[in-house]
Design a protein around this motif. Structure first.
Motif, PDB file in Angstrom:
ATOM      1  N   SER A   1      21.374  -7.509   8.336  1.00  0.00           N
ATOM      2  CA  SER A   1      20.722  -8.828   8.250  1.00  0.00           C
ATOM      3  C   SER A   1      19.197  -8.735   8.230  1.00  0.00           C
ATOM      4  O   SER A   1      18.498  -9.543   8.834  1.00  0.00           O
ATOM      5  CB  SER A   1      21.177  -9.713   9.425  1.00  0.00           C
ATOM      6  N   ASP A   2      18.672  -7.741   7.511  1.00  0.00           N
ATOM      7  CA  ASP A   2      17.218  -7.575   7.416  1.00  0.00           C
ATOM      8  C   ASP A   2      16.742  -8.089   6.058  1.00  0.00           C
ATOM      9  O   ASP A   2      16.601  -7.341   5.090  1.00  0.00           O
ATOM     10  CB  ASP A   2      16.839  -6.103   7.604  1.00  0.00           C
TER      11      ASP A   2
ATOM     12  N   ALA B   1      14.056  -7.866   0.505  1.00  0.00           N
ATOM     13  CA  ALA B   1      13.133  -8.393  -0.507  1.00  0.00           C
ATOM     14  C   ALA B   1      12.081  -7.363  -0.886  1.00  0.00           C
ATOM     15  O   ALA B   1      11.726  -7.224  -2.065  1.00  0.00           O
ATOM     16  CB  ALA B   1      12.471  -9.661   0.008  1.00  0.00           C
ATOM     17  N   GLN B   2      11.578  -6.615   0.096  1.00  0.00           N
ATOM     18  CA  GLN B   2      10.569  -5.589  -0.185  1.00  0.00           C
ATOM     19  C   GLN B   2      11.124  -4.498  -1.095  1.00  0.00           C
ATOM     20  O   GLN B   2      10.432  -4.001  -1.981  1.00  0.00           O
ATOM     21  CB  GLN B   2      10.070  -4.983   1.128  1.00  0.00           C
TER      22      GLN B   2
ATOM     23  N   TRP C   1       7.749 -12.107  -4.487  1.00  0.00           N
ATOM     24  CA  TRP C   1       6.682 -11.266  -5.027  1.00  0.00           C
ATOM     25  C   TRP C   1       5.719 -10.863  -3.922  1.00  0.00           C
ATOM     26  O   TRP C   1       5.147 -11.701  -3.236  1.00  0.00           O
ATOM     27  CB  TRP C   1       5.920 -12.013  -6.125  1.00  0.00           C
ATOM     28  N   SER C   2       5.530  -9.574  -3.752  1.00  0.00           N
ATOM     29  CA  SER C   2       4.550  -9.074  -2.784  1.00  0.00           C
ATOM     30  C   SER C   2       3.144  -9.227  -3.358  1.00  0.00           C
ATOM     31  O   SER C   2       2.971  -9.323  -4.580  1.00  0.00           O
ATOM     32  CB  SER C   2       4.821  -7.598  -2.467  1.00  0.00           C
ATOM     33  N   PRO C   3       2.113  -9.228  -2.509  1.00  0.00           N
ATOM     34  CA  PRO C   3       0.736  -9.349  -3.002  1.00  0.00           C
ATOM     35  C   PRO C   3       0.380  -8.182  -3.927  1.00  0.00           C
ATOM     36  O   PRO C   3       0.886  -7.071  -3.787  1.00  0.00           O
ATOM     37  CB  PRO C   3      -0.096  -9.298  -1.714  1.00  0.00           C
ATOM     38  N   GLY C   4      -0.510  -8.450  -4.885  1.00  0.00           N
ATOM     39  CA  GLY C   4      -1.035  -7.383  -5.732  1.00  0.00           C
ATOM     40  C   GLY C   4      -0.438  -7.278  -7.117  1.00  0.00           C
ATOM     41  O   GLY C   4      -0.779  -6.362  -7.873  1.00  0.00           O
ATOM     42  N   TRP C   5       0.421  -8.226  -7.503  1.00  0.00           N
ATOM     43  CA  TRP C   5       1.059  -8.125  -8.812  1.00  0.00           C
ATOM     44  C   TRP C   5       0.068  -8.313  -9.964  1.00  0.00           C
ATOM     45  O   TRP C   5       0.189  -7.680 -11.011  1.00  0.00           O
ATOM     46  CB  TRP C   5       2.199  -9.138  -8.934  1.00  0.00           C
TER      47      TRP C   5
ATOM     48  N   LEU D   1       0.235   7.867  -5.849  1.00  0.00           N
ATOM     49  CA  LEU D   1       1.639   8.116  -5.568  1.00  0.00           C
ATOM     50  C   LEU D   1       2.069   7.469  -4.253  1.00  0.00           C
ATOM     51  O   LEU D   1       3.181   6.944  -4.135  1.00  0.00           O
ATOM     52  CB  LEU D   1       1.910   9.625  -5.520  1.00  0.00           C
ATOM     53  N   LYS D   2       1.176   7.463  -3.272  1.00  0.00           N
ATOM     54  CA  LYS D   2       1.515   6.916  -1.953  1.00  0.00           C
ATOM     55  C   LYS D   2       1.851   5.422  -2.021  1.00  0.00           C
ATOM     56  O   LYS D   2       2.552   4.901  -1.156  1.00  0.00           O
ATOM     57  CB  LYS D   2       0.370   7.144  -0.973  1.00  0.00           C
ATOM     58  N   HIS D   3       1.371   4.743  -3.059  1.00  0.00           N
ATOM     59  CA  HIS D   3       1.649   3.311  -3.194  1.00  0.00           C
ATOM     60  C   HIS D   3       3.127   3.041  -3.474  1.00  0.00           C
ATOM     61  O   HIS D   3       3.594   1.908  -3.293  1.00  0.00           O
ATOM     62  CB  HIS D   3       0.804   2.701  -4.326  1.00  0.00           C
ATOM     63  N   PHE D   4       3.848   4.074  -3.927  1.00  0.00           N
ATOM     64  CA  PHE D   4       5.249   3.870  -4.285  1.00  0.00           C
ATOM     65  C   PHE D   4       6.216   4.466  -3.268  1.00  0.00           C
ATOM     66  O   PHE D   4       7.419   4.448  -3.481  1.00  0.00           O
ATOM     67  CB  PHE D   4       5.521   4.466  -5.677  1.00  0.00           C
ATOM     68  N   LYS D   5       5.676   4.997  -2.179  1.00  0.00           N
ATOM     69  CA  LYS D   5       6.562   5.488  -1.130  1.00  0.00           C
ATOM     70  C   LYS D   5       7.138   4.304  -0.373  1.00  0.00           C
ATOM     71  O   LYS D   5       6.417   3.390   0.003  1.00  0.00           O
ATOM     72  CB  LYS D   5       5.810   6.418  -0.179  1.00  0.00           C
ATOM     73  N   HIS D   6       8.447   4.318  -0.174  1.00  0.00           N
ATOM     74  CA  HIS D   6       9.120   3.208   0.500  1.00  0.00           C
ATOM     75  C   HIS D   6      10.181   3.775   1.414  1.00  0.00           C
ATOM     76  O   HIS D   6      11.164   4.346   0.958  1.00  0.00           O
ATOM     77  CB  HIS D   6       9.760   2.271  -0.532  1.00  0.00           C
TER      78      HIS D   6
END
Length: 529
Positions: A317-318, A323-324, A456-460, A522-527
């Protein structure tokens, strides 16, 4: 007194799942899939050299397409999307004994169903050929050969579906590399049979059909030891009344039209192409194979890792993490899908000449295949988006909405086909598939947005500008470096490969360099889950 939560004994808990970042998991799947797709290209080069794109090629492609289509529709489509969410829920909330009973019950029901279907299909092979390629009815010899080949290839559905079942379990437990490397065995089998079995049987097409059958057996045998390693080796016990089995069946019925709708559209292309001139099925096949390279390496890889992750987050239930993850997936698809689309459109002829224009493959086949490739490539981004948006529904065990959307997209594809096939022949079929794929992806995204799942997350805005700048630089460089088709035709194989490699590396290098200069790292796409 303070109440304590009962602790499940360690021996009763499901096996531990491997934990790593989604980017790391994605790189593993992508690298394994890339190896498979490269071997797939080698396989197609061998097939093109031996059988070209004429009547014999059409017969094999149909005989292979029927079980392969059903595999994608059933094993990797409906079954996979229904099984993984239920399996993930059992892994999170149930004991090891309950989990094993689910796996054994599903294995029994799946195996029994597939054996029955395979037997019936082999008996009804001529009728199946008529359904999937009605245009062959005007050539009885071609139809008979296709039916004979189908009897060899159809058991592949049984074997590869059980392989997909095994792979779903391994993926849920974070063992992504094994299912991702398994398709390599199909390509090795087809290459080996084409080269070494052809002299021993009646034709190259028959040798390839045997290669399909052998590959199914080897792929299944390859994965089973790894299931035993994590203590989840299935012992088939058909239990149709098991609660988990009933839920999977309930989810599967509508899922048949959900995530696999693009495959249904491709099948319609083949069906209609069977009425066109000889070679049309082959032209679409070779074009589709090149589109499948980026789609498989990146689009399907992302979808493979996010479905189990989304299913776990839904089970816990997260909603925010759910969404992220969807937002991360869309950014990844655009990062890879857009340059791949533009590169395929610009390099269609050079790619096909370099890879396939040998032996039985003629210059006309290359021109016709290139036109189909450019048309299919226009829909590549949509194909990728469908792969990552559909799990947003399936992970929440909502299969009805994708089905409604899928039916609308399929009807749109039929209308586009009828409009475009007369003026554009096989190219019109490819364009119709691309257009309906965008409708499908758009409707999926709108539905998730309305349900509050896609946020939508910020920065699109900044991200879109960065991508546009890098894509512009890449396209200009590719157009500058790519010579006319006559240049490629005058070169040897080595010269073609070297020139193509330089152009591709230069284009990719320019794209990545401009992205870096624009501030993307690359670090921007680590999830992390």
């Amino acid at each position: 007194m303070t109440k304590t939560t009962p602790v499940t004994p360690k021996q009763d808990r499901p096996p531990e799942r491997k934990k790593r970042s989604l980017l790391g998991s994605g790189l593993i799947v992508s690298s394994m899939t890339f190896l498979s797709r490269i071997l797939g290209l080698v396989r197609d080069i061998v097939i093109a050299s031996l059988v070209g794109a004429g009547g014999a090629a059409d017969a094999f492609f149909i005989a292979f397409k029927i079980p392969n289509f059903l595999r994608r529709l059933f094993a990797e489509g409906a079954f996979n999307q229904a099984f993984i969410p239920v399996l993930s829920e059992y892994a999170e909330k149930k004991t090891k004994a309950e989990l094993r009973l689910l796996i054994d019950s599903v294995a029994g029901c799946l195996g029994l169903s597939l054996v029955t279907l395979t037997c019936l299909a082999m008996l009804a092979a001529p009728a199946l050929v008529w359904v999937f390629a009605p245009g062959f009815a005007s050539d009885p010899a071609k139809q008979a050969i296709t039916a004979d080949l189908l009897r060899l290839t159809f058991p592949y559905l049984l074997l590869i579906s059980l392989t997909a079942f095994s792979g779903s379990i391994l993926n849920t437990w974070g063992r992504f590399a094994i299912p991702a490397i398994t398709p390599v065995l199909l390509n090795l089998s087809l290459i080996g049979c084409a080269l070494f079995l052809t002299p021993l049987v009646s034709s190259a097409a028959e040798a390839l059909a045997w290669g399909v059958l052998i590959a199914g057996m080897v792929q299944l045998a390859f994965q089973l030891p790894f299931l035993a390693q994590i203590g989840l080796f299935p012992i088939p016990r058909p239990k149709w009344k098991h609660e988990g089995v009933k839920r999977i069946l309930k989810l599967m019925a509508p899922a048949l039209f959900g995530v696999s709708i693009s495959q249904i559209n491709l099948l319609l292309d083949t069906l209609l192409a069977s009425f066109l001139e000889d070679g049309s099925v082959g032209w679409l096949y070779y074009a589709d194979r090149l589109v499948e390279l980026p789609l498989g390496v990146f689009g399907i890889a992302i979808a493979t890792i996010i479905l189990p992750a989304l299913s776990r987050q839904h089970a816990s239930s997260d909603g925010d993490k759910f969404a992220q993850l969807l937002d991360w997936s869309l950014r990844m698809v655009l990062l890879i899908g857009l340059p791949a689309t533009l590169a395929l459109v610009i390099l269609a002829k050079p790619l096909l000449i370099t890879l396939f224009q040998y032996g039985a493959m003629t210059a006309t086949d290359i021109v016709m295949s290139a036109q189909a490739l450019q048309a299919y490539a226009l829909g590549l981004l949509a194909f990728m988006l469908i792969k990552v948006l559909a799990p947003g529904y399936f992970a929440r065990q909502n299969t009805r909405t994708p089905v409604k959307i899928g039916i609308k997209a399929m009807l749109a594809n039929m209308i586009f086909n009828l409009i475009l096939i007369v003026p554009l022949a096989h190219v019109g079929l490819a364009l119709a598939t691309a257009a309906s794929a965008f409708l499908n992806a758009g409707w999926l995204a709108l539905g998730l947005k309305k349900e509050g799942v896609l946020r939508w997350s910020p920065g699109w805005g900044r991200y879109s500008l960065q991508l546009a700048t890098a894509l512009t630089a890449m396209v200009l460089l590719l157009l500058w470096l790519t010579p006319q088709a006559t240049t490629w035709l005058s070169e040897s194989l080595t010269e073609r490969v070297v020139r193509l490699a330089i152009i591709v590396i230069a284009g990719a290098g320019t794209y990545l360099s401009v992205l870096f200069l624009a501030g993307i790292r690359l670090k921007h796409f680590k999830h992390q889950e």
